[in-house]
Scaffold this motif. Structure first.
Motif, PDB file in Angstrom:
ATOM      1  N   ALA B  66     -18.073 -10.395   7.932  1.00 58.13           N
ATOM      2  CA  ALA B  66     -17.169  -9.389   8.519  1.00 58.13           C
ATOM      3  C   ALA B  66     -15.772  -9.641   7.811  1.00 58.13           C
ATOM      4  O   ALA B  66     -15.039  -8.805   7.736  1.00 58.13           O
ATOM      5  N   LEU B  67     -15.429 -10.739   7.177  1.00 58.56           N
ATOM      6  CA  LEU B  67     -14.244 -11.110   6.737  1.00 58.56           C
ATOM      7  C   LEU B  67     -14.357 -10.631   4.922  1.00 58.56           C
ATOM      8  O   LEU B  67     -13.666 -10.658   4.296  1.00 58.56           O
ATOM      9  N   ASN B  68     -15.462 -10.134   4.582  1.00 64.54           N
ATOM     10  CA  ASN B  68     -15.765  -9.583   3.128  1.00 64.54           C
ATOM     11  C   ASN B  68     -15.923 -10.687   2.159  1.00 64.54           C
ATOM     12  O   ASN B  68     -15.407 -10.464   0.870  1.00 64.54           O
ATOM     13  N   CYS B  69     -16.376 -11.796   2.772  1.00 62.22           N
ATOM     14  CA  CYS B  69     -16.386 -13.015   1.801  1.00 62.22           C
ATOM     15  C   CYS B  69     -17.598 -12.967   1.188  1.00 62.22           C
ATOM     16  O   CYS B  69     -18.718 -12.357   1.551  1.00 62.22           O
ATOM     17  N   ALA B  70     -17.323 -13.511  -0.032  1.00 62.63           N
ATOM     18  CA  ALA B  70     -18.888 -14.027  -0.952  1.00 62.63           C
ATOM     19  C   ALA B  70     -19.361 -15.237  -0.211  1.00 62.63           C
ATOM     20  O   ALA B  70     -18.594 -16.414   0.035  1.00 62.63           O
ATOM     21  N   ILE B  71     -20.581 -15.176   0.022  1.00 63.35           N
ATOM     22  CA  ILE B  71     -21.358 -16.404   0.594  1.00 63.35           C
ATOM     23  C   ILE B  71     -21.723 -17.087  -0.681  1.00 63.35           C
ATOM     24  O   ILE B  71     -22.619 -16.811  -1.461  1.00 63.35           O
ATOM     25  N   SER B  72     -21.543 -18.434  -0.404  1.00 64.44           N
ATOM     26  CA  SER B  72     -22.021 -19.229  -1.434  1.00 64.44           C
ATOM     27  C   SER B  72     -23.590 -19.556  -1.390  1.00 64.44           C
ATOM     28  O   SER B  72     -24.015 -19.746  -0.176  1.00 64.44           O
ATOM     29  N   PRO B  73     -24.291 -19.527  -2.591  1.00 66.65           N
ATOM     30  CA  PRO B  73     -25.622 -19.673  -2.533  1.00 66.65           C
ATOM     31  C   PRO B  73     -25.870 -21.386  -2.345  1.00 66.65           C
ATOM     32  O   PRO B  73     -26.999 -21.702  -1.686  1.00 66.65           O
ATOM     33  N   TYR B  74     -24.994 -22.136  -2.438  1.00 67.64           N
ATOM     34  CA  TYR B  74     -25.073 -23.586  -2.033  1.00 67.64           C
ATOM     35  C   TYR B  74     -23.928 -24.032  -1.535  1.00 67.64           C
ATOM     36  O   TYR B  74     -22.872 -23.972  -2.124  1.00 67.64           O
ATOM     37  N   THR B  75     -24.331 -24.725  -0.152  1.00 63.34           N
ATOM     38  CA  THR B  75     -22.943 -25.176   0.372  1.00 63.34           C
ATOM     39  C   THR B  75     -23.587 -26.615   0.987  1.00 63.34           C
ATOM     40  O   THR B  75     -24.616 -27.122   1.177  1.00 63.34           O
ATOM     41  N   LYS B  76     -22.526 -27.441   1.082  1.00 58.95           N
ATOM     42  CA  LYS B  76     -22.548 -28.859   1.775  1.00 58.95           C
ATOM     43  C   LYS B  76     -21.422 -29.257   2.561  1.00 58.95           C
ATOM     44  O   LYS B  76     -20.656 -28.556   2.644  1.00 58.95           O
ATOM     45  N   TRP B  77     -21.893 -30.558   3.305  1.00 65.39           N
ATOM     46  CA  TRP B  77     -20.806 -31.028   4.325  1.00 65.39           C
ATOM     47  C   TRP B  77     -19.917 -32.225   3.685  1.00 65.39           C
ATOM     48  O   TRP B  77     -20.900 -32.882   2.884  1.00 65.39           O
ATOM     49  N   ASP B  78     -18.934 -32.381   4.010  1.00 66.21           N
ATOM     50  CA  ASP B  78     -18.070 -33.490   3.368  1.00 66.21           C
ATOM     51  C   ASP B  78     -17.356 -34.180   4.590  1.00 66.21           C
ATOM     52  O   ASP B  78     -17.155 -33.906   5.592  1.00 66.21           O
ATOM     53  N   ARG B  79     -16.960 -35.644   4.410  1.00 64.63           N
ATOM     54  CA  ARG B  79     -16.382 -36.380   5.449  1.00 64.63           C
ATOM     55  C   ARG B  79     -15.016 -36.417   5.188  1.00 64.63           C
ATOM     56  O   ARG B  79     -14.462 -36.681   3.919  1.00 64.63           O
ATOM     57  N   LYS B  80     -14.182 -35.761   6.024  1.00 68.60           N
ATOM     58  CA  LYS B  80     -12.526 -35.887   5.811  1.00 68.60           C
ATOM     59  C   LYS B  80     -12.159 -36.963   6.890  1.00 68.60           C
ATOM     60  O   LYS B  80     -12.293 -37.113   8.270  1.00 68.60           O
TER      61      LYS B  80
END
Lengths: 100, 501
Positions: B66-80
């Motif tokens: 809906a925000l017209n963003c490009a969706i990354s084919p690869y994503t991951k999670w990080d610890r902040k």
């Protein structure tokens, strides 16, 4: 190559980890952390020119759970490890800065 | 000298899932029963393993589309990593260098002012990423320095953080961006955006570009105003910063880079922002990939599945309504701006009565007014679209006048009791009881006109003398005598009658 680890860095890492180190402990960690860094620095000798950066160490991907509610812990159990509670909330020393 | 205000917003939106992002605890808003919606995962107990909620990821991707963003084919999670009492693990699971989406935009409708229609504004979106919420701290403000209370019911609730480009140029534009964002997200059903319950929270990054008379542009230091909990407060906080930063610059001459980025809070009661003590080495979050969570690789089939489930976006709906029902862009905006259910209601009424403009007038005026007076949503409004459409259809087919329809509308609503649904059958009854049916018996109308004209020789003379408006009272008298006559028809008939005399 010996790493450039110095006392200041050790103290900063300790501060970030909320650890209070005595002077002799600073020396001890300076030595131990330095050894670890030196060991890891061997990797710098590997030619990684054509190697894709690895973002994750695990081969698995796309592990999901369904959006189904499961029972939570009873409150007394959830609070049972806390140093201080009022039976409802976890209690912590007053937070002066209201920002979060 | 003049100034330009540069604003970027960071918005946190709570996704409408049943359970938390990495565990099966409910996300229900439950402030009266603290710490009953936790488990080893969201408490951060050793040995627990977070697993990503499929629905949370799906809703997050919908949001990004809906925000017209490009969706990354690869994503991951990080610890902040940072320490704060509402963060039980000592780190927040977030996304750092590989967010699931980036580089989008939100379009703001052109503003219509007295000087004419403005331009469509395109506000860039830097990125949208998925992360977990923290818990809630309650501080003792009695002054006795009692302990702070921590409730972890909310810890682990899925949030999408939406970071805009610094493209916003005024407090009111920041507000319009937030309103459009809220409309978009509620339309899609990804979030209820309820600010009272904290489902939408906003931080504003604000600074000024000071353009001096000798042609220099001086940017002031950027300030982040945290935890703005209403659209009004976003506007007020930025307005305050505009004044404060200009004064500060005049006093100190400090420009961007001279001092570290400052974090401020907003005191809504006093209408001022205030300096917050910065978190110690706050910028040193030491992100690293969370080894407990595996990456997500997004397939084209997965994206296509989501894409095909998306409803029409508000901006598209505005354009379509304006074209399909011959509405002004303003009317289309009002209808769409009331939310998805309201727009659906309007379209059903418009289709049933066959007159989009008429339907728009009623829905944006009569229905909205009644809804607001009754403090109801369109879903709760007793007069359903089928019944209103039926009523307005009778105007289109010239069975009753607009005035009579208003009378039926008011009568229908005054007769409603709680939970009673009104039916079209009641319209027939009211029309019959009140004698509102448009009289097509020209004999009765002609008789009434003859009587009225005979009784009012002065008005007749005035009209003959060229005073077109003079026959108004005659129309009224005829209408009184023959209830349900069409005033336009009556007016013409009277004019004909007098002209033929």
């Amino acid at each position: 190559m010996a790493s450039q680890l110095d006392r200041e860095t050790v103290l900063k890492v300790a501060r970030l980890g909320r650890l209070k180190l005595a002077d002799h402990e600073v020396d001890d960690y300076l030595n131990k952390l330095g050894q670890i860094l030196t060991y890891v620095e061997q990797l710098n000798e590997v030619d990684t020119e054509d190697v894709e950066p690895m973002a994750h160490a695990v081969e698995l991907q796309n592990v999901f759970r369904e959006d189904v509610v499961r029972p939570s812990l009873p409150r007394d159990l959830a609070l049972s490890n806390a140093p201080k509670t009022d039976g409802q909330f976890f209690l912590v020393p007053q937070i002066i800065d209201a920002g979060g | 000298m003049h100034t330009t205000t540069i604003i970027g917003l960071e918005v946190h939106v709570q996704l409408q899932t049943k359970t938390k992002v990495f565990c099966g605890c409910t996300t229900a808003f439950n402030p009266t029963q603290p710490n009953v919606q936790t488990c080893p995962v969201c408490l951060g107990l050793p040995g627990s393993l977070p697993v990503l909620n499929r629905e949370a990821f799906t809703l997050a991707v919908k949001t990004a589309m809906a925000l017209n963003c490009a969706i990354s084919p690869y994503t991951k999670w990080d610890r902040k990593q940072y320490y704060y009492p509402d963060l039980p693990k000592g780190y927040q699971i977030s996304q750092y260098d590989l967010p699931f989406s980036e580089d989008g935009f939100v379009e703001l409708e052109p503003l219509e002012t007295e000087e004419g229609t403005g331009e469509t504004r395109r506000i860039g979106i830097i990125r949208a990423h998925l992360e977990e919420d923290a818990g809630k701290n309650t501080h003792d403000d009695s002054g006795r320095k009692a302990d702070s209370q921590v409730d972890l019911n909310r810890a682990g609730t899925p949030l999408v953080e939406i970071v805009s480009q610094p493209d916003l140029r005024s407090p009111s534009e920041a507000r319009r961006y937030l309103e459009e964002l809220k409309l978009l997200l509620t339309y899609l059903g990804v979030s209820d955006c309820n600010m009272q319950e904290g489902s939408l929270r906003c931080d504003a990054n604000v600074n000024l570009h000071i353009h001096t008379d000798d042609g220099h542009k001086i940017p002031t230091p950027i300030v982040e105003v945290k935890n703005l909990n209403s659209f009004r407060n976003v506007e007020l906080a930025i307005e305050y910063e505009e004044k404060r930063q200009l004064e500060q610059w005049k006093k100190t001459g400090q420009k961007i880079g001279d001092v570290a980025k400052e974090t401020r809070g907003f005191d809504a009661a006093r209408g001022v922002t205030f300096a917050q003590r910065g978190k110690e080495e706050a910028s040193d979050y030491r992100y690293f990939p969370d080894p407990d969570l595996v990456p997500v690789i997004v397939s084209e089939e997965f994206l296509e599945g989501i894409r095909s489930s998306l409803c029409e976006f508000p901006a598209d709906r505005r354009k379509r309504l304006a074209a399909a029902y011959q509405l002004s862009t303003y009317d289309a905006s009002v209808i769409v701006g009331q939310g998805l259910e309201f727009a659906e209601y309007y379209e059903e009424v418009a289709k049933l009565c066959g007159d989009g403009k008429q339907a728009s007038n009623w829905v944006t005026q009569d229905v909205l007014r009644e809804m607001n007076e009754r403090n109801q949503t369109i879903a709760q409004f007793p007069l359903r679209a089928a019944v209103l459409g039926n009523l307005l259809g009778r105007i289109t087919s010239k069975q009753i006048t607009i005035k009579s329809a208003r009378e039926v509308f008011a009568t229908l609503l005054s007769e409603t009791h709680a939970r009673q649904v009104l039916s079209s059958h009641q319209i027939d009854q009211i029309i019959a009881e009140k004698g509102l049916a448009l009289v097509t018996d020209t004999g009765a109308i002609e008789q009434a006109i003859a009587d009225v004209v005979a009784k009012n020789p002065k008005i007749v003379a005035d009209f003959k003398g060229g005073k077109q408006g003079a026959i108004g009272p005659l129309v009224g008298q005829v209408m009184k005598a023959v209830k349900g006559a069409d005033p336009a028809v009556v007016r013409n008939l009277i004019a004909e009658k007098i002209n033929s005399m």
